[in-house]
Design a protein around this motif. Structure first.
Motif, PDB file in Angstrom:
ATOM      1  N   PHE A 260       0.831  -1.201   0.000  1.00  0.00           N
ATOM      2  CA  PHE A 260       0.000   0.000   0.000  1.00  0.00           C
ATOM      3  C   PHE A 260       0.872   1.260   0.000  1.00  0.00           C
ATOM      4  O   PHE A 260       0.510   2.276  -0.595  1.00  0.00           O
ATOM      5  CB  PHE A 260      -0.934  -0.001   1.211  1.00  0.00           C
ATOM      6  CG  PHE A 260      -2.169  -0.837   1.010  1.00  0.00           C
ATOM      7  CD1 PHE A 260      -2.184  -1.881   0.096  1.00  0.00           C
ATOM      8  CD2 PHE A 260      -3.323  -0.588   1.730  1.00  0.00           C
ATOM      9  CE1 PHE A 260      -3.311  -2.657  -0.096  1.00  0.00           C
ATOM     10  CE2 PHE A 260      -4.467  -1.361   1.540  1.00  0.00           C
ATOM     11  CZ  PHE A 260      -4.453  -2.399   0.628  1.00  0.00           C
ATOM     12  N   TYR A 261       2.009   1.198   0.684  1.00  0.00           N
ATOM     13  CA  TYR A 261       2.930   2.344   0.660  1.00  0.00           C
ATOM     14  C   TYR A 261       3.425   2.586  -0.765  1.00  0.00           C
ATOM     15  O   TYR A 261       3.501   3.732  -1.225  1.00  0.00           O
ATOM     16  CB  TYR A 261       4.118   2.097   1.591  1.00  0.00           C
ATOM     17  CG  TYR A 261       5.109   3.242   1.591  1.00  0.00           C
ATOM     18  CD1 TYR A 261       4.959   4.316   2.466  1.00  0.00           C
ATOM     19  CD2 TYR A 261       6.174   3.271   0.701  1.00  0.00           C
ATOM     20  CE1 TYR A 261       5.848   5.373   2.451  1.00  0.00           C
ATOM     21  CE2 TYR A 261       7.066   4.326   0.682  1.00  0.00           C
ATOM     22  CZ  TYR A 261       6.902   5.375   1.559  1.00  0.00           C
ATOM     23  OH  TYR A 261       7.788   6.419   1.536  1.00  0.00           O
ATOM     24  N   TYR A 262       3.763   1.497  -1.473  1.00  0.00           N
ATOM     25  CA  TYR A 262       4.232   1.630  -2.849  1.00  0.00           C
ATOM     26  C   TYR A 262       3.170   2.265  -3.729  1.00  0.00           C
ATOM     27  O   TYR A 262       3.450   3.170  -4.530  1.00  0.00           O
ATOM     28  CB  TYR A 262       4.629   0.262  -3.405  1.00  0.00           C
ATOM     29  CG  TYR A 262       4.972   0.303  -4.874  1.00  0.00           C
ATOM     30  CD1 TYR A 262       6.196   0.802  -5.311  1.00  0.00           C
ATOM     31  CD2 TYR A 262       4.056  -0.125  -5.842  1.00  0.00           C
ATOM     32  CE1 TYR A 262       6.509   0.869  -6.658  1.00  0.00           C
ATOM     33  CE2 TYR A 262       4.361  -0.060  -7.187  1.00  0.00           C
ATOM     34  CZ  TYR A 262       5.590   0.443  -7.588  1.00  0.00           C
ATOM     35  OH  TYR A 262       5.885   0.523  -8.927  1.00  0.00           O
ATOM     36  N   ILE A 263       1.927   1.802  -3.601  1.00  0.00           N
ATOM     37  CA  ILE A 263       0.840   2.333  -4.425  1.00  0.00           C
ATOM     38  C   ILE A 263       0.579   3.801  -4.099  1.00  0.00           C
ATOM     39  O   ILE A 263       0.372   4.633  -4.984  1.00  0.00           O
ATOM     40  CB  ILE A 263      -0.436   1.497  -4.228  1.00  0.00           C
ATOM     41  CG1 ILE A 263      -0.203   0.069  -4.739  1.00  0.00           C
ATOM     42  CG2 ILE A 263      -1.622   2.126  -4.943  1.00  0.00           C
ATOM     43  CD1 ILE A 263      -1.299  -0.903  -4.372  1.00  0.00           C
ATOM     44  N   LYS A 264       0.608   4.135  -2.823  1.00  0.00           N
ATOM     45  CA  LYS A 264       0.348   5.513  -2.411  1.00  0.00           C
ATOM     46  C   LYS A 264       1.437   6.460  -2.904  1.00  0.00           C
ATOM     47  O   LYS A 264       1.174   7.614  -3.256  1.00  0.00           O
ATOM     48  CB  LYS A 264       0.250   5.585  -0.882  1.00  0.00           C
ATOM     49  CG  LYS A 264      -0.060   6.987  -0.356  1.00  0.00           C
ATOM     50  CD  LYS A 264      -0.299   6.978   1.145  1.00  0.00           C
ATOM     51  CE  LYS A 264      -0.645   8.381   1.641  1.00  0.00           C
ATOM     52  NZ  LYS A 264      -0.937   8.400   3.087  1.00  0.00           N
ATOM     53  N   ASN A 265       2.696   5.984  -2.969  1.00  0.00           N
ATOM     54  CA  ASN A 265       3.837   6.806  -3.389  1.00  0.00           C
ATOM     55  C   ASN A 265       4.341   6.401  -4.768  1.00  0.00           C
ATOM     56  O   ASN A 265       5.523   6.567  -5.078  1.00  0.00           O
ATOM     57  CB  ASN A 265       4.956   6.692  -2.353  1.00  0.00           C
ATOM     58  CG  ASN A 265       4.556   7.234  -1.000  1.00  0.00           C
ATOM     59  OD1 ASN A 265       4.611   8.425  -0.743  1.00  0.00           O
ATOM     60  ND2 ASN A 265       4.125   6.339  -0.112  1.00  0.00           N
ATOM     61  N   PHE A 266       3.451   5.865  -5.586  1.00  0.00           N
ATOM     62  CA  PHE A 266       3.772   5.369  -6.927  1.00  0.00           C
ATOM     63  C   PHE A 266       4.440   6.467  -7.760  1.00  0.00           C
ATOM     64  O   PHE A 266       3.817   7.477  -8.075  1.00  0.00           O
ATOM     65  CB  PHE A 266       2.470   4.906  -7.577  1.00  0.00           C
ATOM     66  CG  PHE A 266       2.627   4.235  -8.909  1.00  0.00           C
ATOM     67  CD1 PHE A 266       3.230   2.999  -9.014  1.00  0.00           C
ATOM     68  CD2 PHE A 266       2.142   4.831 -10.062  1.00  0.00           C
ATOM     69  CE1 PHE A 266       3.352   2.370 -10.232  1.00  0.00           C
ATOM     70  CE2 PHE A 266       2.254   4.224 -11.288  1.00  0.00           C
ATOM     71  CZ  PHE A 266       2.867   2.979 -11.377  1.00  0.00           C
ATOM     72  N   SER A 267       5.724   6.264  -8.105  1.00  0.00           N
ATOM     73  CA  SER A 267       6.462   7.307  -8.818  1.00  0.00           C
ATOM     74  C   SER A 267       7.757   6.725  -9.389  1.00  0.00           C
ATOM     75  O   SER A 267       8.221   5.665  -8.953  1.00  0.00           O
ATOM     76  CB  SER A 267       6.809   8.464  -7.870  1.00  0.00           C
ATOM     77  OG  SER A 267       7.738   8.022  -6.877  1.00  0.00           O
ATOM     78  N   PRO A 268       8.372   7.405 -10.363  1.00  0.00           N
ATOM     79  CA  PRO A 268       9.658   6.937 -10.911  1.00  0.00           C
ATOM     80  C   PRO A 268      10.750   6.901  -9.850  1.00  0.00           C
ATOM     81  O   PRO A 268      11.628   6.035  -9.887  1.00  0.00           O
ATOM     82  CB  PRO A 268       9.981   7.985 -11.998  1.00  0.00           C
ATOM     83  CG  PRO A 268       8.691   8.640 -12.320  1.00  0.00           C
ATOM     84  CD  PRO A 268       7.880   8.607 -11.070  1.00  0.00           C
ATOM     85  N   TRP A 269      10.701   7.845  -8.892  1.00  0.00           N
ATOM     86  CA  TRP A 269      11.758   7.894  -7.878  1.00  0.00           C
ATOM     87  C   TRP A 269      11.709   6.669  -6.976  1.00  0.00           C
ATOM     88  O   TRP A 269      12.756   6.090  -6.655  1.00  0.00           O
ATOM     89  CB  TRP A 269      11.618   9.179  -7.059  1.00  0.00           C
ATOM     90  CG  TRP A 269      11.850  10.403  -7.862  1.00  0.00           C
ATOM     91  CD1 TRP A 269      10.916  11.301  -8.281  1.00  0.00           C
ATOM     92  CD2 TRP A 269      13.092  10.866  -8.402  1.00  0.00           C
ATOM     93  NE1 TRP A 269      11.494  12.287  -9.043  1.00  0.00           N
ATOM     94  CE2 TRP A 269      12.832  12.044  -9.131  1.00  0.00           C
ATOM     95  CE3 TRP A 269      14.401  10.394  -8.343  1.00  0.00           C
ATOM     96  CZ2 TRP A 269      13.825  12.754  -9.780  1.00  0.00           C
ATOM     97  CZ3 TRP A 269      15.400  11.098  -8.996  1.00  0.00           C
ATOM     98  CH2 TRP A 269      15.112  12.260  -9.706  1.00  0.00           C
ATOM     99  N   LEU A 270      10.520   6.246  -6.561  1.00  0.00           N
ATOM    100  CA  LEU A 270      10.426   5.062  -5.710  1.00  0.00           C
ATOM    101  C   LEU A 270      10.818   3.813  -6.496  1.00  0.00           C
ATOM    102  O   LEU A 270      11.480   2.917  -5.962  1.00  0.00           O
ATOM    103  CB  LEU A 270       9.010   4.919  -5.156  1.00  0.00           C
ATOM    104  CG  LEU A 270       8.794   3.781  -4.151  1.00  0.00           C
ATOM    105  CD1 LEU A 270       9.803   3.844  -3.013  1.00  0.00           C
ATOM    106  CD2 LEU A 270       7.376   3.815  -3.596  1.00  0.00           C
ATOM    107  N   ASP A 271      10.451   3.760  -7.760  1.00  0.00           N
ATOM    108  CA  ASP A 271      10.871   2.634  -8.603  1.00  0.00           C
ATOM    109  C   ASP A 271      12.398   2.578  -8.709  1.00  0.00           C
ATOM    110  O   ASP A 271      12.993   1.492  -8.677  1.00  0.00           O
ATOM    111  CB  ASP A 271      10.260   2.756  -9.999  1.00  0.00           C
ATOM    112  CG  ASP A 271       8.814   2.267 -10.050  1.00  0.00           C
ATOM    113  OD1 ASP A 271       8.386   1.605  -9.080  1.00  0.00           O
ATOM    114  OD2 ASP A 271       8.127   2.546 -11.041  1.00  0.00           O
TER     115      ASP A 271
END
Length: 426
Positions: free
Chosen positions: A397-408
């Motif tokens: 859920f953290y990944y989905i909420k902060n879904f972005s190129p930087w997190l990837d």
């Protein structure tokens, strides 16, 4: 009569200022080696290749610096551990463009700039931690008690609205709690004084990299839907990279398949129905790492779970699992737009049905394409029990909420580290 502690404005050390970090880095990593070479041989100042290399170094260093600053904002990131890969990628990209354009450049100057850039920010990171450890003041009330369980932060627990802690990075409060008028005035005054004020849920997610799942949580845009534009862009990048990788790795994949067939009877490719993007089922492909067995209806779920030291895993399979090579056939799933390089791991349909009953909002993790690697995998590793799966959902859920190129990008770097360490494999 209460004694009020006067709060001086929190001044940042020189080493924390963007201007000092960037300009100092450019001077130390780009100009210093060029100046030393020119002092030894003044004629080099007129060489076009040196001038081009200096300009390219400035561009690469600047890209690397701002990328590194963005990565450092994510939780669980040991900043010093990402200096080398970040700057190696930025320099590699810039000089690859120069190489393909057949422009002459100085290899010595380029290598010196990269090495000194890494050294500069590594030293700055160490100095910054010693000069100014991260600290937060906590307003009592509501759900702030759980902050005590989070390490790596100097927590200052306020006992009175007249108490002001000097030199803190921010103030944390449960903004949904029924706070007294005095505490609400305190929070407003701190915000007016320029001190960041965080909601306890926001700071907990930031420091732990997890999102609580008592209820669905909106992202920074106020929606529970991830960025749709980035979903499309990411899909296109995934497709191109996966197709290229399949072409390049085809001989290796065929060799591994042959070795699997020679070691134990059965197909080289393991196929399993899993739940994917939009809640739709698809067939995932992996190299077979276990001996073939006939599942009994009563044990379908247990057979879908790999336990520590599972006797069904072959010798070659153990190596393939530890190195994650067994995941390579999923490149086919990416080309078919069923999966992504990065995203929540797809679960077997039989497990998904079980978890959907046991865990609330489980299907929400399918709002983005599942991935070969993900935020939960690099933080938690392999899971099999319901309690572990609940923990995994916090990360998904953290990944989905902060879904972005930087997190990837962060996940890619941490996946490389995982591949070297074998973390989480079974």
């Amino acid at each position: 009569m209460n004694i009020v502690m006067m709060n001086r404005p929190r001044q940042r050390h020189l080493v924390h200022r963007v201007r000092f970090q960037l300009l100092g880095g450019l001077a130390f990593a780009i100009l210093l080696p060029a100046l030393i070479r020119i002092l030894v041989d003044p004629s080099l100042a007129y060489y076009t290749n040196l001038q081009i290399t200096i300009f390219a170094g400035i561009v690469a260093h600047t890209i690397g610096y701002f990328s590194f600053r963005r990565i450092g904002n994510f939780p669980g990131i040991a900043a010093s551990g990402y200096i080398f890969p970040t700057f190696a990628l930025s320099y590699g990209f810039v000089y690859l463009v120069i190489f393909l354009a057949r422009i002459e450049y100085s290899g010595f100057q380029a290598a010196s700039s990269l090495t000194l850039s890494i050294l500069w920010y590594f030293v700055l990171t160490i100095i910054s931690r010693r000069l100014d450890p991260y600290s937060l003041a906590v307003v009592p009330g509501g759900a702030v008690g759980r902050l005590e369980e989070i390490g790596g932060v100097n927590w200052h627990w306020l006992v009175s609205p007249d108490m002001i802690i000097e030199r803190v990075n921010g103030v944390v409060a449960d903004l949904r709690a029924d706070l007294s008028d005095d505490w609400e005035r305190y929070i407003a005054d701190r915000a007016l004084a320029g001190v960041p004020v965080y909601h306890v849920k926001q700071i907990t997610e930031s420091l732990t990299g997890r999102v609580e799942i008592e209820h669905l949580s909106e992202n920074t845009l106020g929606s529970i839907n991830p960025n749709q534009a980035y979903i499309k862009i990411k899909q296109a990048i995934d497709w191109v990279c996966a197709l290229s990788a399949l072409v390049v790795l085809a001989p290796l994949l065929l060799l591994i398949a042959l070795m699997i067939r020679l070691e134990s009877p059965g197909p080289a490719i393991f196929r399993q129905e899993r739940l994917g993007f939009g809640g739709k089922s698809f067939t995932v492909y992996k190299f077979r790492t276990m001996t073939v067995s006939e599942p009994e209806a009563a044990n379908v779920r247990s057979l879908a779970v790999t336990k520590p030291g599972d006797s069904r895993v072959t010798r070659l399979g153990r190596f393939l699992r530890r190195s994650r090579i067994d995941e390579l056939p999923q490149l086919i799933n990416i080309v078919r737009s069923e999966m992504s390089w990065i995203g929540p791991r797809p679960e077997a349909t039989v497990l998904s049905s079980h978890y959907s009953v046991a865990l609330p909002f489980y299907r929400y993790r399918n709002i983005v394409r599942p991935g070969i690697s993900g935020w939960a995998q690099v933080n938690q590793g392999y899971v099999s029990e319901d309690d572990d799966e609940t923990e995994k959902l916090h990360y998904d859920f953290y990944y989905i909420k902060n879904f972005s190129p930087w997190l990837d990008f962060v996940i890619v770097l941490r996946t490389l580290k995982t591949l070297l360490s074998g973390f989480g494999s079974r």
